[in-house]
Scaffold this active site. Structure first.
Site, PDB file in Angstrom:
ATOM      1  N   ASN A 147      37.333  36.203  31.904  1.00 57.19           N
ATOM      2  CA  ASN A 147      37.096  37.268  32.875  1.00 57.19           C
ATOM      3  C   ASN A 147      37.045  38.644  32.197  1.00 57.19           C
ATOM      4  O   ASN A 147      37.496  38.780  31.071  1.00 57.19           O
ATOM      5  CB  ASN A 147      38.206  37.248  33.931  1.00 57.19           C
ATOM      6  CG  ASN A 147      37.869  36.331  35.089  1.00 57.19           C
ATOM      7  OD1 ASN A 147      36.725  36.246  35.496  1.00 57.19           O
ATOM      8  ND2 ASN A 147      38.869  35.640  35.616  1.00 57.19           N
ATOM      9  N   CYS A 169      32.453  30.423  36.614  1.00 55.41           N
ATOM     10  CA  CYS A 169      33.640  30.883  37.330  1.00 55.41           C
ATOM     11  C   CYS A 169      34.121  29.771  38.243  1.00 55.41           C
ATOM     12  O   CYS A 169      33.311  29.081  38.872  1.00 55.41           O
ATOM     13  CB  CYS A 169      33.290  32.129  38.150  1.00 55.41           C
ATOM     14  SG  CYS A 169      34.661  32.724  39.186  1.00 55.41           S
ATOM     15  N   ASP A 170      35.441  29.634  38.359  1.00 51.65           N
ATOM     16  CA  ASP A 170      35.964  28.533  39.175  1.00 51.65           C
ATOM     17  C   ASP A 170      36.296  28.950  40.606  1.00 51.65           C
ATOM     18  O   ASP A 170      36.664  28.116  41.417  1.00 51.65           O
ATOM     19  CB  ASP A 170      37.192  27.894  38.511  1.00 51.65           C
ATOM     20  CG  ASP A 170      38.433  28.772  38.579  1.00 51.65           C
ATOM     21  OD1 ASP A 170      38.309  29.955  38.945  1.00 51.65           O
ATOM     22  OD2 ASP A 170      39.522  28.283  38.245  1.00 51.65           O
ATOM     23  N   TYR A 264      36.694  37.423  47.094  1.00 48.88           N
ATOM     24  CA  TYR A 264      36.914  38.679  46.369  1.00 48.88           C
ATOM     25  C   TYR A 264      36.270  39.874  47.061  1.00 48.88           C
ATOM     26  O   TYR A 264      36.591  41.027  46.754  1.00 48.88           O
ATOM     27  CB  TYR A 264      36.385  38.575  44.931  1.00 48.88           C
ATOM     28  CG  TYR A 264      37.340  37.897  43.993  1.00 48.88           C
ATOM     29  CD1 TYR A 264      38.222  38.626  43.196  1.00 48.88           C
ATOM     30  CD2 TYR A 264      37.372  36.517  43.895  1.00 48.88           C
ATOM     31  CE1 TYR A 264      39.098  38.002  42.334  1.00 48.88           C
ATOM     32  CE2 TYR A 264      38.252  35.869  43.038  1.00 48.88           C
ATOM     33  CZ  TYR A 264      39.113  36.618  42.257  1.00 48.88           C
ATOM     34  OH  TYR A 264      39.987  35.990  41.406  1.00 48.88           O
TER      35      TYR A 264
END
Length: 441
Positions: A147, A169-170, A264
């Site tokens: 990240n 990305c998980d 997010y």
């Protein structure tokens, strides 16, 4: 069947043991002959490596294992690098979170000023590993989940355009796992999704089961009421702060009920709420250091001392299983459909072709082929253009050593109220990042 050689870059990470357990669980699908760890913090890496050596000897003694801080040892004779580095470790994450909060701004490791600060540290570390790979194993692929993925992906696109790197990305994987439970499917792999956006900044537009049945109405009904929250969540995203994040998706969804949002987005749509609910003296970094980090290292030390995994509480990192799927797709040309961060190049028709977007791709021996998502609505397009500008300015600031561009990047973030606050935050971040950032002019 060929057996593969893998280097885990970030061998001292708290996620490394779970990834090793996951790799060993999947040897029938992805055989391995050699695992190597690489980290620039030998002492930290050694604690993890000593435990993982025991784990490998117990579960797959035929696999050779090496932990090293020497680039040539680490990156010679390899097929894949699985990279999850954290330059500055959790101590710097704590500063990324607490400095913005001092000014009433979201303090988060990938969003806003904290994400920008982390990005400025990560760029050099990821580029360095790519250069080692180019030197010692030029045919190897990097599967990068370091990240902040959006900034790292833009940096590798611009500064290492010919490198063999896949940025992943998980977080969508974690959300899709919850979606599968909401609609009563055994696995997220029983769903076919359409999605577009940027990393940590995207929307699902269509979700169907393998018979083609539309799952969006049922999912929307749940998210409208509960967000992505379930009565019981387990695993990596099970603690209280994640439960709050999953519930907050309800408010994010309300802004555009035609799509389903990445969690997010709460930091960009409701930044004041996030600040109000955060203790500026004890942030997520403190929770991780006092919880996950202490737990993982105590478990590793116990395994190393006993020379056995008996009684160990370390768990397989199920979220990381998509890394095996990705490696298999490249190694065996499986043509699997996966969500990746790739250069747009028309995947989103009415969007900057040079932006790094997150879209479904078909993955094979030559890497990813993005699937066309057509035109996107004005609301999402406007949000994404602003965020892409932030990411591009950060990379330009790193490359040009530009104070001005980094100030502009922070000013442009939706989480920051004005340029004066942006400058105050930047000046504080510069002070604590002298060891990690290029010197800005």
């Amino acid at each position: 069947m060929k057996k593969f050689s893998i280097t885990v870059a970030g061998g001292g990470s708290t996620f490394t043991p779970g990834i090793i357990l996951m790799l060993l669980e999947n040897l029938d699908k992805f055989p391995i002959r050699q695992i190597k760890f690489y980290d620039n913090d030998q002492e930290r890496q050694q604690q993890v490596a000593d435990a993982c050596e025991v784990i490998i000897k117990e579960k797959a003694p035929e696999i050779s294992f090496l932990a090293t801080t020497e680039p040539e040892e680490a990156f010679g004779d390899i097929d894949f690098v699985m990279a999850h580095i954290r330059v500055g470790k959790y101590a710097m994450r704590e500063k990324d979170e607490k400095i913005p909060l001092k000014y009433g701004v979201v303090g988060q490791e990938t969003c806003g000023p904290g994400g920008i600060a982390y990005g400025m540290r990560s760029i050099g570390g990821v580029l360095e590993i790519l250069d080692y790979m180019e030197k010692y194993s030029p045919n190897a692929w990097m599967l990068n989940y370091s990240n902040p993925a959006a900034i790292v992906a833009e940096a590798t696109r611009k500064l290492r355009p010919n490198s063999k790197i896949l940025n992943i990305c998980d977080m969508p994987i974690g959300i899709e796992n919850l979606m599968a439970k909401i609609v009563g499917l055994p696995s997220r792999k029983d769903m076919t999704i359409r999605y577009y956006g940027l990393n940590h900044f995207g929307w699902w537009t269509d979700i169907r089961d393998k018979e083609g049945n539309d799952l969006m109405p049922k999912l929307k009904e749940h998210v409208k009421e509960y967000g992505y929250d379930l009565a019981k969540n387990e695993g990596q995203h099970a603690d209280e702060s994640w439960q709050s994040t999953f519930k907050k998706a309800k408010d994010v969804y309300a802004v555009d009920p035609d799509t389903l949002p990445n969690t997010y987005l709460k930091y960009y749509f409701y930044p004041q709420d996030e600040v109000a609910h955060t203790d500026p003296t004890y942030t997520r970094a403190n929770q991780v250091m006092d919880g996950r980090e202490k737990f993982i290292f105590s478990q590793c030390n116990r395994i190393a001392e006993l020379g056995s995994t008996e009684g160990s509480e370390l768990e397989i990192d199920e979220h990381a299983s998509y890394i095996v799927d990705l490696a298999r797709a490249i190694a065996y040309d499986t043509q699997e459909r996966m969500l990746l961060i790739v250069e747009n190049n028309g995947a989103i028709q009415n969007f900057d072709p040079t932006s790094m977007v997150e879209v479904p791709c078909i993955v094979g021996v030559n890497g990813p082929e993005p699937l066309a998502q057509g035109n996107i609505p004005r609301f999402q397009k406007g949000l994404m253009e602003q965020q892409v500008a932030v990411e591009k300015l950060v990379v330009e600031a790193w490359e040009e050593h530009s104070y001005q561009k980094l100030w502009q990047a922070i000013t442009l973030s939706r989480t920051v109220p004005n340029a004066r606050v942006a400058k105050q935050i930047l000046d504080d971040l510069i002070e604590v990042n002298k060891e990690y950032w290029p010197e800005l002019n």
